[in-house]
Design a protein around this motif. Structure first.
Motif, PDB file in Angstrom:
ATOM      1  N   GLY A 110       0.860  -1.319  -0.083  1.00 28.60           N
ATOM      2  CA  GLY A 110       0.070  -0.119  -0.044  1.00 28.60           C
ATOM      3  C   GLY A 110       0.822   1.155   0.096  1.00 28.60           C
ATOM      4  N   LEU A 111       1.952   1.185   0.784  1.00 27.44           N
ATOM      5  CA  LEU A 111       2.775   2.408   1.018  1.00 27.44           C
ATOM      6  C   LEU A 111       3.497   2.533  -0.610  1.00 27.44           C
ATOM      7  CD1 LEU A 111       4.569   2.119   4.247  1.00 27.44           C
ATOM      8  CD2 LEU A 111       2.700   3.598   3.549  1.00 27.44           C
ATOM      9  N   MET A 112       3.956   1.464  -1.266  1.00 31.21           N
ATOM     10  CA  MET A 112       4.474   1.699  -2.498  1.00 31.21           C
ATOM     11  C   MET A 112       3.483   2.248  -3.492  1.00 31.21           C
ATOM     12  SD  MET A 112       7.572   0.943  -2.282  1.00 31.21           S
ATOM     13  CE  MET A 112       8.246   0.792  -3.823  1.00 31.21           C
ATOM     14  N   LEU A 113       2.328   1.726  -3.584  1.00 31.52           N
ATOM     15  CA  LEU A 113       1.108   2.379  -4.235  1.00 31.52           C
ATOM     16  C   LEU A 113       1.060   3.869  -4.221  1.00 31.52           C
ATOM     17  CD1 LEU A 113      -1.165   1.899  -6.347  1.00 31.52           C
ATOM     18  CD2 LEU A 113      -2.565   1.497  -4.156  1.00 31.52           C
ATOM     19  N   HIS A 114       1.098   4.433  -3.056  1.00 36.02           N
ATOM     20  CA  HIS A 114       1.054   5.758  -3.016  1.00 36.02           C
ATOM     21  C   HIS A 114       2.136   6.532  -3.683  1.00 36.02           C
ATOM     22  CE1 HIS A 114      -2.720   5.993  -0.822  1.00 36.02           C
ATOM     23  NE2 HIS A 114      -2.541   5.199  -0.150  1.00 36.02           N
ATOM     24  N   ARG A 115       3.264   6.003  -3.899  1.00 36.62           N
ATOM     25  CA  ARG A 115       4.629   6.590  -4.478  1.00 36.62           C
ATOM     26  C   ARG A 115       4.123   6.565  -5.868  1.00 36.62           C
ATOM     27  NH1 ARG A 115       9.899   3.950  -1.902  1.00 36.62           N
ATOM     28  NH2 ARG A 115       9.885   4.538   0.343  1.00 36.62           N
ATOM     29  N   GLU A 116       3.084   5.940  -6.465  1.00 34.91           N
ATOM     30  CA  GLU A 116       2.873   6.065  -7.945  1.00 34.91           C
ATOM     31  C   GLU A 116       1.854   7.063  -8.206  1.00 34.91           C
ATOM     32  OE1 GLU A 116       4.415   3.943  -9.883  1.00 34.91           O
ATOM     33  OE2 GLU A 116       5.166   2.565  -8.676  1.00 34.91           O
ATOM     34  N   LYS A 117       1.402   7.703  -7.241  1.00 35.43           N
ATOM     35  CA  LYS A 117       0.808   8.720  -7.343  1.00 35.43           C
ATOM     36  C   LYS A 117       1.016   9.875  -8.708  1.00 35.43           C
ATOM     37  CE  LYS A 117      -2.180  12.278  -5.039  1.00 35.43           C
ATOM     38  NZ  LYS A 117      -2.296  12.950  -3.825  1.00 35.43           N
ATOM     39  N   GLY A 118       0.016   9.943  -9.522  1.00 34.26           N
ATOM     40  CA  GLY A 118       0.187  10.743 -10.828  1.00 34.26           C
ATOM     41  C   GLY A 118       0.583   9.833 -11.843  1.00 34.26           C
ATOM     42  N   ASN A 119       0.597   8.398 -11.659  1.00 32.17           N
ATOM     43  CA  ASN A 119       0.852   7.470 -12.535  1.00 32.17           C
ATOM     44  C   ASN A 119      -0.344   6.840 -13.137  1.00 32.17           C
ATOM     45  OD1 ASN A 119       3.653   8.130 -12.887  1.00 32.17           O
ATOM     46  ND2 ASN A 119       4.047   6.353 -11.150  1.00 32.17           N
ATOM     47  N   LYS A 120      -0.583   6.302 -14.258  1.00 29.97           N
ATOM     48  CA  LYS A 120      -1.718   5.561 -14.425  1.00 29.97           C
ATOM     49  C   LYS A 120      -2.309   4.274 -13.764  1.00 29.97           C
ATOM     50  CE  LYS A 120      -2.535   4.743 -19.055  1.00 29.97           C
ATOM     51  NZ  LYS A 120      -2.120   4.238 -20.395  1.00 29.97           N
ATOM     52  N   ILE A 121      -1.105   3.524 -13.241  1.00 34.49           N
ATOM     53  CA  ILE A 121      -1.359   2.517 -12.523  1.00 34.49           C
ATOM     54  C   ILE A 121      -1.941   3.123 -11.194  1.00 34.49           C
ATOM     55  CG2 ILE A 121       1.042   2.431 -11.478  1.00 34.49           C
ATOM     56  CD1 ILE A 121      -1.297  -0.540 -12.619  1.00 34.49           C
ATOM     57  N   TYR A 122      -1.759   4.076 -10.538  1.00 37.35           N
ATOM     58  CA  TYR A 122      -2.264   4.774  -9.419  1.00 37.35           C
ATOM     59  C   TYR A 122      -3.746   4.994  -9.659  1.00 37.35           C
ATOM     60  CZ  TYR A 122      -3.168   7.430  -5.290  1.00 37.35           C
ATOM     61  OH  TYR A 122      -3.725   8.159  -4.326  1.00 37.35           O
ATOM     62  N   ASP A 123      -4.083   5.568 -10.677  1.00 39.96           N
ATOM     63  CA  ASP A 123      -5.610   5.783 -11.308  1.00 39.96           C
ATOM     64  C   ASP A 123      -6.304   4.551 -11.282  1.00 39.96           C
ATOM     65  OD1 ASP A 123      -4.869   8.382 -11.083  1.00 39.96           O
ATOM     66  OD2 ASP A 123      -4.446   8.605 -13.240  1.00 39.96           O
ATOM     67  N   ALA A 124      -5.614   3.635 -11.918  1.00 41.73           N
ATOM     68  CA  ALA A 124      -6.505   2.253 -12.054  1.00 41.73           C
ATOM     69  C   ALA A 124      -6.557   1.589 -10.495  1.00 41.73           C
ATOM     70  CB  ALA A 124      -5.618   1.387 -12.794  1.00 41.73           C
ATOM     71  N   ALA A 125      -5.733   1.655  -9.859  1.00 42.49           N
ATOM     72  CA  ALA A 125      -6.012   1.335  -8.483  1.00 42.49           C
ATOM     73  C   ALA A 125      -6.972   1.824  -7.698  1.00 42.49           C
ATOM     74  CB  ALA A 125      -4.466   1.202  -7.725  1.00 42.49           C
ATOM     75  N   MET A 126      -6.817   3.425  -7.768  1.00 43.37           N
ATOM     76  CA  MET A 126      -7.913   3.879  -6.853  1.00 43.37           C
ATOM     77  C   MET A 126      -9.254   3.772  -7.550  1.00 43.37           C
ATOM     78  SD  MET A 126      -6.325   5.547  -4.459  1.00 43.37           S
ATOM     79  CE  MET A 126      -5.428   4.040  -4.246  1.00 43.37           C
ATOM     80  N   LYS A 127      -9.458   3.591  -8.772  1.00 36.80           N
ATOM     81  CA  LYS A 127     -10.929   3.281  -9.419  1.00 36.80           C
ATOM     82  C   LYS A 127     -11.313   2.162  -8.812  1.00 36.80           C
ATOM     83  CE  LYS A 127     -13.486   2.534 -13.733  1.00 36.80           C
ATOM     84  NZ  LYS A 127     -13.070   2.706 -15.200  1.00 36.80           N
ATOM     85  N   MET A 128     -10.459   0.783  -8.819  1.00 32.65           N
ATOM     86  CA  MET A 128     -10.737  -0.564  -8.221  1.00 32.65           C
ATOM     87  C   MET A 128     -11.002  -0.381  -6.780  1.00 32.65           C
ATOM     88  SD  MET A 128      -8.253  -3.987  -8.275  1.00 32.65           S
ATOM     89  CE  MET A 128      -7.409  -3.173  -6.813  1.00 32.65           C
ATOM     90  N   PHE A 129     -10.205   0.700  -5.736  1.00 35.38           N
ATOM     91  CA  PHE A 129     -10.645   0.531  -4.483  1.00 35.38           C
ATOM     92  C   PHE A 129     -11.799   1.295  -4.406  1.00 35.38           C
ATOM     93  CE2 PHE A 129      -5.774   0.586  -3.416  1.00 35.38           C
ATOM     94  CZ  PHE A 129      -5.666  -0.681  -3.284  1.00 35.38           C
ATOM     95  N   ASP A 130     -11.992   2.163  -4.910  1.00 33.36           N
ATOM     96  CA  ASP A 130     -13.373   2.920  -4.941  1.00 33.36           C
ATOM     97  C   ASP A 130     -14.569   1.761  -5.065  1.00 33.36           C
ATOM     98  OD1 ASP A 130     -12.299   5.173  -4.384  1.00 33.36           O
ATOM     99  OD2 ASP A 130     -12.532   6.244  -6.285  1.00 33.36           O
ATOM    100  N   MET A 131     -14.579   0.989  -5.907  1.00 33.21           N
ATOM    101  CA  MET A 131     -15.443   0.184  -6.360  1.00 33.21           C
ATOM    102  C   MET A 131     -15.768  -0.925  -5.026  1.00 33.21           C
ATOM    103  SD  MET A 131     -14.874  -0.770 -10.191  1.00 33.21           S
ATOM    104  CE  MET A 131     -15.802  -1.969 -10.348  1.00 33.21           C
ATOM    105  N   THR A 132     -14.621  -1.485  -4.260  1.00 29.25           N
ATOM    106  CA  THR A 132     -14.481  -2.197  -3.396  1.00 29.25           C
ATOM    107  C   THR A 132     -15.033  -1.474  -2.039  1.00 29.25           C
ATOM    108  OG1 THR A 132     -12.749  -3.423  -4.293  1.00 29.25           O
ATOM    109  CG2 THR A 132     -13.217  -3.494  -1.839  1.00 29.25           C
TER     110      THR A 132
END
Length: 212
Positions: A110-132
């Motif tokens: 999770g910490l490593m994911l937040h380092r991806e902020k601004g990248n497409k993979i971060y946006d994809a993960a946030m969209k998935m998290f919102d759904m969950t």
């Protein structure tokens, strides 16, 4: 994001987790993951479209494991009518820290994911998290609205956005770094954060009707 069960799936997910907590998403090598898992590329591509699909599947596994952990720990409290939503969130924070202590690699992911902020993979993960997270928090907040835990005039959508934004970005608020994680300090930090939410969103008397 479920895939068919296959031999060495556990090894694949463990290899992927080790790779993704040590390197950024772009730097993480799918070839290394496949090699360390001891599977062929053909087997991998039969079950996953690409590295992104594997990464998102791993994140979903982490979220599902945490939600199952929280639901199991909270089941003795869900019928406590004296427990308001902010006290519920504090309990969740405590059990969330317990989950992180038992599964530190999921926490590091999770910490490593937040380092991806601004990248497409971060946006994809946030969209998935919102759904969950939507379905998980929807029932909690609707019950809180019915109980009168929030001040009058605020909508459930506004409350949900504020709470989820603060909780999902707590690592930024606390200034957490993977090199110096102190799980013992997370609970007091979450208590302060949730007290801040309550002062802004909760009723003036802490539970019942607004004070005048």
């Amino acid at each position: 994001m479920k895939v068919k069960t296959f031999d060495r799936k556990r090894e694949l997910l463990e290899a992927a987790l080790n790779e993704f907590i040590e390197k950024s998403y772009e730097e993480a090598s799918l070839n290394n993951i496949i090699k360390n898992a001891g599977i062929s590329k053909g087997t991998f591509y039969y079950h996953f479209r690409d590295k992104e699909a594997l990464y998102l599947s791993l994140l979903q596994d982490a979220v599902d494991a945490k939600l199952e952990f929280l639901e199991r720990k909270l089941k003795n409290y869900i019928h406590d009518e004296n427990l308001n939503v902010f006290e519920n969130l504090k309990l969740q924070a405590r059990f969330g820290v317990a989950f992180a202590t038992e599964h530190p690699n999921y926490y590091l992911l999770g910490l490593m994911l937040h380092r991806e902020k601004g990248n497409k993979i971060y946006d994809a993960a946030m969209k998935m998290f919102d759904m969950t997270a939507d379905s998980y928090y929807e029932n909690l907040l609707e019950k809180a609205m019915e109980q009168g835990d929030f001040r009058s005039g605020v909508s459930i959508e506004f409350v949900k956005k504020i709470i989820m934004h603060l909780l999902f970005r707590s690592d930024e608020i606390f200034g957490l770094k993977r090199e110096d994680i102190d799980f013992d300090q997370l609970v007091p930090g979450f208590d302060e954060l949730i007290d801040f939410m309550q002062h802004g969103l909760g009723r003036a008397d802490g539970r019942g009707s607004d004070s005048v």
